[in-house]
Design an enzyme around this catalytic site. Sequence first.
Site, PDB file in Angstrom:
ATOM      1  N   LYS A 284       4.487  -7.576 -11.539  1.00 42.20           N
ATOM      2  CA  LYS A 284       4.131  -8.987 -11.625  1.00 42.20           C
ATOM      3  C   LYS A 284       3.010  -9.192 -12.638  1.00 42.20           C
ATOM      4  O   LYS A 284       2.084  -8.390 -12.728  1.00 42.20           O
ATOM      5  CB  LYS A 284       3.678  -9.502 -10.257  1.00 42.20           C
ATOM      6  CG  LYS A 284       4.823  -9.658  -9.253  1.00 42.20           C
ATOM      7  CD  LYS A 284       4.324 -10.316  -7.987  1.00 42.20           C
ATOM      8  CE  LYS A 284       5.466 -10.589  -7.026  1.00 42.20           C
ATOM      9  NZ  LYS A 284       4.997 -11.274  -5.792  1.00 42.20           N
TER      10      LYS A 284
ATOM     11  N   HIS B  78       0.107  -4.043  -5.755  1.00 39.17           N
ATOM     12  CA  HIS B  78      -0.540  -5.236  -5.212  1.00 39.17           C
ATOM     13  C   HIS B  78      -1.871  -5.470  -5.922  1.00 39.17           C
ATOM     14  O   HIS B  78      -2.702  -4.564  -6.001  1.00 39.17           O
ATOM     15  CB  HIS B  78      -0.804  -5.074  -3.713  1.00 39.17           C
ATOM     16  CG  HIS B  78       0.441  -5.129  -2.877  1.00 39.17           C
ATOM     17  ND1 HIS B  78       0.514  -4.602  -1.602  1.00 39.17           N
ATOM     18  CD2 HIS B  78       1.671  -5.643  -3.138  1.00 39.17           C
ATOM     19  CE1 HIS B  78       1.721  -4.797  -1.111  1.00 39.17           C
ATOM     20  NE2 HIS B  78       2.442  -5.423  -2.022  1.00 39.17           N
TER      21      HIS B  78
ATOM     22  N   ARG C  19      11.673  -1.774   0.417  1.00 37.43           N
ATOM     23  CA  ARG C  19      10.297  -1.629  -0.084  1.00 37.43           C
ATOM     24  C   ARG C  19       9.317  -1.605   1.091  1.00 37.43           C
ATOM     25  O   ARG C  19       8.372  -0.805   1.112  1.00 37.43           O
ATOM     26  CB  ARG C  19       9.997  -2.786  -1.037  1.00 37.43           C
ATOM     27  CG  ARG C  19       8.566  -2.852  -1.579  1.00 37.43           C
ATOM     28  CD  ARG C  19       8.510  -3.934  -2.651  1.00 37.43           C
ATOM     29  NE  ARG C  19       7.176  -4.456  -2.890  1.00 37.43           N
ATOM     30  CZ  ARG C  19       6.302  -3.946  -3.753  1.00 37.43           C
ATOM     31  NH1 ARG C  19       6.614  -2.862  -4.443  1.00 37.43           N
ATOM     32  NH2 ARG C  19       5.125  -4.507  -3.923  1.00 37.43           N
TER      33      ARG C  19
ATOM     34  N   ARG D 145       9.976  -3.223  -6.490  1.00 37.18           N
ATOM     35  CA  ARG D 145      10.518  -4.553  -6.255  1.00 37.18           C
ATOM     36  C   ARG D 145      11.908  -4.628  -6.888  1.00 37.18           C
ATOM     37  O   ARG D 145      12.219  -3.892  -7.826  1.00 37.18           O
ATOM     38  CB  ARG D 145       9.625  -5.622  -6.867  1.00 37.18           C
ATOM     39  CG  ARG D 145       8.212  -5.680  -6.302  1.00 37.18           C
ATOM     40  CD  ARG D 145       7.415  -6.783  -6.999  1.00 37.18           C
ATOM     41  NE  ARG D 145       6.059  -6.912  -6.469  1.00 37.18           N
ATOM     42  CZ  ARG D 145       4.978  -6.340  -6.988  1.00 37.18           C
ATOM     43  NH1 ARG D 145       5.111  -5.575  -8.066  1.00 37.18           N
ATOM     44  NH2 ARG D 145       3.788  -6.512  -6.445  1.00 37.18           N
TER      45      ARG D 145
ATOM     46  N   TYR E 271       0.647  -4.001   6.242  1.00 44.62           N
ATOM     47  CA  TYR E 271       1.294  -2.806   6.775  1.00 44.62           C
ATOM     48  C   TYR E 271       0.451  -2.122   7.842  1.00 44.62           C
ATOM     49  O   TYR E 271       0.971  -1.373   8.662  1.00 44.62           O
ATOM     50  CB  TYR E 271       1.647  -1.842   5.640  1.00 44.62           C
ATOM     51  CG  TYR E 271       2.659  -2.447   4.708  1.00 44.62           C
ATOM     52  CD1 TYR E 271       3.981  -2.599   5.093  1.00 44.62           C
ATOM     53  CD2 TYR E 271       2.281  -2.927   3.457  1.00 44.62           C
ATOM     54  CE1 TYR E 271       4.911  -3.191   4.255  1.00 44.62           C
ATOM     55  CE2 TYR E 271       3.197  -3.525   2.614  1.00 44.62           C
ATOM     56  CZ  TYR E 271       4.505  -3.654   3.030  1.00 44.62           C
ATOM     57  OH  TYR E 271       5.420  -4.255   2.196  1.00 44.62           O
TER      58      TYR E 271
ATOM     59  N   HIS F 135      13.878  -5.889  -0.547  1.00 44.13           N
ATOM     60  CA  HIS F 135      12.487  -5.966  -0.115  1.00 44.13           C
ATOM     61  C   HIS F 135      12.291  -5.269   1.231  1.00 44.13           C
ATOM     62  O   HIS F 135      11.201  -4.735   1.491  1.00 44.13           O
ATOM     63  CB  HIS F 135      12.029  -7.420  -0.036  1.00 44.13           C
ATOM     64  CG  HIS F 135      10.602  -7.608  -0.444  1.00 44.13           C
ATOM     65  ND1 HIS F 135      10.146  -7.351  -1.722  1.00 44.13           N
ATOM     66  CD2 HIS F 135       9.508  -7.997   0.257  1.00 44.13           C
ATOM     67  CE1 HIS F 135       8.851  -7.588  -1.794  1.00 44.13           C
ATOM     68  NE2 HIS F 135       8.429  -7.976  -0.611  1.00 44.13           N
TER      69      HIS F 135
END
Length: 300
Positions: free
Chosen positions: A157, A254, A231, A133, A263, A228
């Site tokens: 995150k 994630h 990514r 990210r 995806y 992004h």
Amino acid sequence: MMAAERGAAANTLSAYRRDLCGAQETIGPLAEAAREDVARLAAAWAALAPSSAARKASALRQFYGFLVDEGERGDDPSAALPRPRARRPLPRLLGHDDIAALFTRAEEEAAGNAREAVRLLALLELLYGSGLRATELVSLPFSAVPRDAPFLTVTGKGGQQRMVPVSNRARAALSRWIALRGGAEAVGGRFLFPSTGRDGHLTRVRLFQLLRALALRAGIAPERISPHVLRHAFATHLLEGGADLRVLQTLLGHADIATTQIYTHVDSARLVALVNARHPLGQARGAQARAALAAAPPGV
């Protein structure tokens, strides 16, 4: 609670604060709002995209759930909030030719060993080669640079750490950048990509600007490029190459595999396009349609 118990990232906390403050400006003090007050937000959000309205409603639901759990309210008025159906859009994609054009241009510019050009090449290698990210990349500490093992330790995150692979190309680009940047004792030594002219690291906004400028020089529409998007390209191209979805989830950081599954839709869309373009029936129907259009009277 969001910070201490859920470990929400600073950007998430900031987004929740904006949504709650915006709602309070519309209906008054949120902790005292009645169900009828909360229902007025539907009209205030009418012009918003469904995804934006859904995000704001989610913030308020969690806020009122917190108040009920803490005993601050005996009722939960959030049932009056709208429930817009927000479809998750497919990520913008870059093809292999676009990626090749970006890297060709970046490598040409870095051939002269100019500091800014070598830094941009290292940033590009880590975005596309490791799927970081933007915030993870610009805030990388100098200590994260791999020495023996070809991995970076990344804080994602919610303060969650993960290890991501660093390709031989990326390691070579990083070595060139560190030689120009200097070691940990250099200005901004705490960060791998220090800011120019001030203490701290390169900003996400500046990274975005650098990539779009590179895209323009590479002959690619700048609006198609962002950190992004690179990514997304990392994830999509790995999946095309046969990567396992669980592995991809780990690499991307994630928390929920449902996020990674977007995806699979991207890859499915590519397969449908491939069938339509290459399958004999698809080609035959396309030829029939073209023939019918050519035989039609003018104006039809």
